[in-house]
Design a protein around this motif. Structure first.
Motif, PDB file in Angstrom:
ATOM      1  N   ILE A   4       0.839  -1.192   0.000  1.00 24.73           N
ATOM      2  CA  ILE A   4       0.000   0.000   0.000  1.00 24.73           C
ATOM      3  C   ILE A   4       0.879   1.249   0.000  1.00 24.73           C
ATOM      4  CG2 ILE A   4      -1.620   1.358   1.407  1.00 24.73           C
ATOM      5  CD1 ILE A   4      -3.124  -0.866   0.283  1.00 24.73           C
ATOM      6  N   GLN A   5       1.936   1.222   0.813  1.00 20.62           N
ATOM      7  CA  GLN A   5       2.823   2.375   0.895  1.00 20.62           C
ATOM      8  C   GLN A   5       3.478   2.650  -0.468  1.00 20.62           C
ATOM      9  OE1 GLN A   5       5.893   1.927   3.856  1.00 20.62           O
ATOM     10  NE2 GLN A   5       5.253   3.853   4.808  1.00 20.62           N
ATOM     11  N   TRP A   6       3.824   1.560  -1.142  1.00 17.94           N
ATOM     12  CA  TRP A   6       4.428   1.660  -2.471  1.00 17.94           C
ATOM     13  C   TRP A   6       3.446   2.360  -3.420  1.00 17.94           C
ATOM     14  CZ3 TRP A   6       4.353  -2.475  -6.683  1.00 17.94           C
ATOM     15  CH2 TRP A   6       5.297  -2.174  -7.671  1.00 17.94           C
ATOM     16  N   ALA A   7       2.156   1.972  -3.334  1.00 16.89           N
ATOM     17  CA  ALA A   7       1.138   2.583  -4.182  1.00 16.89           C
ATOM     18  C   ALA A   7       0.959   4.058  -3.847  1.00 16.89           C
ATOM     19  CB  ALA A   7      -0.185   1.847  -4.016  1.00 16.89           C
ATOM     20  N   GLU A   8       1.100   4.394  -2.552  1.00 14.03           N
ATOM     21  CA  GLU A   8       0.974   5.807  -2.171  1.00 14.03           C
ATOM     22  C   GLU A   8       2.087   6.634  -2.800  1.00 14.03           C
ATOM     23  OE1 GLU A   8       0.833   5.978   2.051  1.00 14.03           O
ATOM     24  OE2 GLU A   8      -1.185   5.129   2.140  1.00 14.03           O
ATOM     25  N   TRP A   9       3.310   6.073  -2.754  1.00 11.76           N
ATOM     26  CA  TRP A   9       4.435   6.764  -3.394  1.00 11.76           C
ATOM     27  C   TRP A   9       4.173   6.947  -4.893  1.00 11.76           C
ATOM     28  CZ3 TRP A   9       7.846   9.759  -1.469  1.00 11.76           C
ATOM     29  CH2 TRP A   9       8.272   9.571  -0.153  1.00 11.76           C
ATOM     30  N   ALA A  10       3.631   5.896  -5.516  1.00  7.90           N
ATOM     31  CA  ALA A  10       3.349   5.976  -6.955  1.00  7.90           C
ATOM     32  C   ALA A  10       2.323   7.067  -7.245  1.00  7.90           C
ATOM     33  CB  ALA A  10       2.829   4.629  -7.446  1.00  7.90           C
ATOM     34  N   MET A  11       1.364   7.196  -6.332  1.00  3.88           N
ATOM     35  CA  MET A  11       0.330   8.226  -6.510  1.00  3.88           C
ATOM     36  C   MET A  11       0.950   9.626  -6.511  1.00  3.88           C
ATOM     37  SD  MET A  11      -2.975   8.085  -6.884  1.00  3.88           S
ATOM     38  CE  MET A  11      -2.850   9.375  -8.086  1.00  3.88           C
ATOM     39  N   TRP A  12       1.877   9.834  -5.562  1.00  4.68           N
ATOM     40  CA  TRP A  12       2.517  11.168  -5.511  1.00  4.68           C
ATOM     41  C   TRP A  12       3.458  11.374  -6.689  1.00  4.68           C
ATOM     42  CZ3 TRP A  12      -0.845  13.502  -3.343  1.00  4.68           C
ATOM     43  CH2 TRP A  12      -1.488  13.026  -2.196  1.00  4.68           C
ATOM     44  N   TRP A  13       4.029  10.297  -7.193  1.00  6.47           N
ATOM     45  CA  TRP A  13       4.812  10.383  -8.430  1.00  6.47           C
ATOM     46  C   TRP A  13       3.923  10.874  -9.572  1.00  6.47           C
ATOM     47  CZ3 TRP A  13       9.496  10.838 -10.088  1.00  6.47           C
ATOM     48  CH2 TRP A  13      10.549  10.351  -9.312  1.00  6.47           C
ATOM     49  N   MET A  14       2.701  10.342  -9.575  1.00  7.33           N
ATOM     50  CA  MET A  14       1.766  10.750 -10.633  1.00  7.33           C
ATOM     51  C   MET A  14       1.479  12.259 -10.568  1.00  7.33           C
ATOM     52  SD  MET A  14      -1.081   7.737 -10.941  1.00  7.33           S
ATOM     53  CE  MET A  14      -2.046   8.586 -12.173  1.00  7.33           C
TER      54      MET A  14
END
Lengths: 197, 465
Positions: A4-14
């Motif tokens: 989930i944390q990885w996905a959160e980072w990806a979201m902020w990358w977006m």
């Protein structure tokens, strides 16, 4: 949890990539940014959708980018898409303002989409808004279509937590590819071509 | 065999074949496209759906299945779909037939098959969600049809249209996601307000409702009128039909007097504003764009009568307006030849070289005014406004009358009386005059046979819940 944390980072990358796309002036940079955005979207969708559907979306997104690149490459001698630094600065400020606006409305968004994780909610809405700004600001078909595809990516990050299905994913993927194809056609036809009888 | 193969896969395949036909001019391709579309219209009229058809002395039977499934979703075209199916394909055949006379590029006949096939698939979708996605694909597909291919402004209208089409989709999808459980909720609840707002915004973007109407004049200015008329009118009818097919399942859309009062105001406002703006246009292409907006206003007025009567009124208007669009945009397109320019200075005096075609262009524009008791406008008024009007509504209707009427007079003066510029003025051919006679005869028949269209509309109404 780590996933989930990885996905959160990806979201902020977006969000970062969507801001970057607002100021990039080279068409190759726009296409590369869009491809990176789609890769980050994959990480987000991985949490909400079955892996096969998430990968299908990635393929559709990259295919759309490739079609835009082909359309643009047919006319490499076009003028730069964003010539002035001042305009880029204004775009960046407008983008930051849009992100701040989304953050300010966070409680309302939480009430509307309680089932969506907070990062996807705020990130998805920010990316969708940044994409719309990009599209509304542009009079060039490439920048417009990159903006629209960015906006759709933000929407997907939000929407994925609410619904999924084979036909839905397939049609959304087709929609993105057709959008890119139409934009390529628009780029090509507005610069060259005559109505033949 | 199922109905989807016949009315979706077959025309798409035919569109591919017609489109890929090498070096064939429009004149030859249009016969192929019109032939396929005409056959599909005839099949919609006569072929039994869901019942066995005896073949070879009753020893074998063949059944056209009404339902089919794609990736778990049901699609259906049963016998109740016949009237709109026949109309849609008949329109496609007529539009393909006149394509060569309107001097369109050879890509058009293929689009005259592909677009109705896509819209048929969208209307066949059992749920509104896939219908919305399929309509969105069709809207994006219109870019191929509308992208300017002659020296015109840089496709700004098409880009704005694309933006509206893409922006509307997420709003509609989000609204439909929120809908389960809300179908029978009272209209005053915040949840319904929010969902209705998303739905309304999405549909407004797609239908070009004020303030998103700005896309119409831009499209009119840069898209060939015949292409705009074909794509714009077909997608408008399909969008309204899809909404009418689904909306009765939602109580706060079905039984909401405030919604229909708003639609009435929206309709009157649209026809008045669009009619008023027609007066100041110096480009006949922009006139076509504003008339397209005005035309949607008549749809909202018809639908303001509620789902039951509104659907019949809308369908009654559909056939006459399709024929008006077809003949009028053909005439306007031919007037703009040889280089597809529609600004007043370029068209000045053009009517003297092509008096018959110019007459169709002028009469077609004037016919959008609500002429009381006579002709197409009278039919529009009688069908869409059966109830008493308030004074301010009379005022709006008066503006809607004055706009197209005065615009027609003004363009008649430009076309017939103004001194022309030294541009090539193509004289009209006897063949074109023959088409003018056909168009005028069709218009007269439509205007004076409203009972016929009403009977068709009542039959088409059977498809709706």
């Amino acid at each position: 949890m780590a996933q989930i944390q990885w996905a959160e980072w990806a979201m902020w990358w977006m969000v970062g990539l969507a801001l970057l796309l607002l100021v990039v002036h080279d068409w190759r940079g726009l296409i590369a940014g869009l491809a990176a955005l789609q890769a980050a979207l994959l990480a987000v969708l991985w949490q909400a959708w079955p892996a096969a559907l998430a990968v299908t979306q990635l393929i559709a997104g990259w295919l759309a980018g490739a079609m835009l690149a082909i359309g643009q490459n047919l006319h490499p001698a076009q003028p730069a898409l964003t010539p002035a630094w001042s305009e880029r600065l204004v775009r960046l400020l407008a983008g930051l303002l849009a992100v701040a606006l989304v953050w300010a409305t966070a409680p309302m968004l939480a009430a509307v989409w309680p089932q969506v994780p907070w990062s996807a909610r705020l990130g998805g809405a920010s990316v969708a808004l940044l994409g719309l700004i990009q599209a509304a600001w542009s009079r060039h078909p490439l920048r417009l279509s990159v903006g629209l595809l960015t906006g759709l990516s933000g929407f997907l990050a939000l929407y994925a937590w609410q619904q999924h299905g084979l036909l839905l994913t397939g049609l959304l993927g087709m929609f993105q590819v057709l959008l890119a194809w139409a934009a390529s056609y628009l780029i090509h036809q507005t610069l060259a071509g005559e109505e033949r009888l | 065999m199922n109905a989807g193969l016949l009315w979706v896969a077959l025309p798409l395949a035919a569109a591919g074949a017609v489109g890929a036909w090498p070096k064939a001019p429009t004149r030859r391709k249009r016969w192929a496209a019109a032939g396929v579309a005409g056959l599909l219209a005839l099949a919609a009229v006569g072929l039994p759906i869901g019942r066995p058809l005896p073949l070879l002395g009753y020893r074998w039977t063949w059944t056209l299945q009404a339902e089919w499934h794609v990736l778990g979703r049901a699609f259906a075209l049963d016998a109740t779909a016949r009237p709109w199916l026949a109309a849609l394909w008949a329109w496609a055949a007529l539009w393909a037939l006149l394509a060569a006379e309107a001097r369109l590029a050879p890509d058009f006949p293929a689009w005259s098959l592909a677009l109705p096939a896509g819209l048929t698939l969208a209307l066949a979708a059992g749920d509104f969600l896939p219908a919305v996605l399929l309509l969105a694909l069709n809207l994006v597909g219109l870019v191929f049809l509308w992208t300017p291919t002659v020296h015109r402004p840089r496709g700004v209208g098409v880009m704005r249209f694309l933006t509206a089409a893409v922006a509307g989709l997420p709003l509609l999808l989000l609204a439909l996601t929120r809908l389960p459980g809300l179908e029978t909720a009272p209209p005053q609840t915040p949840e319904v307000h929010y969902t209705g707002l998303l739905l309304g915004l999405g549909l407004a973007l797609w239908a070009g409702v004020f303030p998103f109407h700005i896309v119409y004049p831009l499209l009119g200015q840069e898209t060939y009128p015949y292409r705009l008329g074909f794509g714009g009118w077909l997608t408008h009818v399909a969008l309204v039909l899809a909404v009418l097919h689904w909306a009765p399942s939602v109580a706060w859309l079905r039984d909401n007097p405030a919604l229909y009062a708003s639609l009435r105001t929206l309709g009157l406002g649209t026809i008045a504003l669009a009619g008023g703006l027609l007066l100041v246009q110096r480009d006949l292409g922009r006139v076509v764009g504003y008339v397209m907006w005005l035309s949607t206003g008549w749809s909202w007025l018809a639908l303001a009568q509620g789902l039951e009567n509104g659907a019949t009124a809308f369908l009654t208007l559909a056939w006459p307006r399709a024929l008006l669009w077809l003949g009028w945009t053909w005439a306007v397109s031919v007037l703009g030849l040889p280089d597809a320019r529609f600004a007043a200075p370029h068209l000045a005096g053009r009517g003297r070289a092509a008096p018959w075609i110019a007459a169709v262009a002028v009469l077609g524009l004037g016919a959008w005014a609500p002429w009381p008791g006579l002709g197409l406008g009278g039919l529009l008024t009688a069908t869409a406004l059966p109830t008493a009007l308030a004074p301010w509504e009379w005022l709006l209707l008066a503006v809607a009358f004055a706009g197209p009427t005065w615009a027609a007079v003004r363009w008649a003066r430009i076309l017939y009386l103004a001194p022309h510029e030294p541009t090539p003025n193509l004289p009209e051919s006897p063949r074109e005059r023959a088409w003018v006679v056909v168009v005028l005869a069709a218009w007269v028949a439509v205007a004076f046979l409203p009972g016929l269209w009403y009977a068709w509309a009542a039959a088409a109404r059977g498809w709706l819940p």
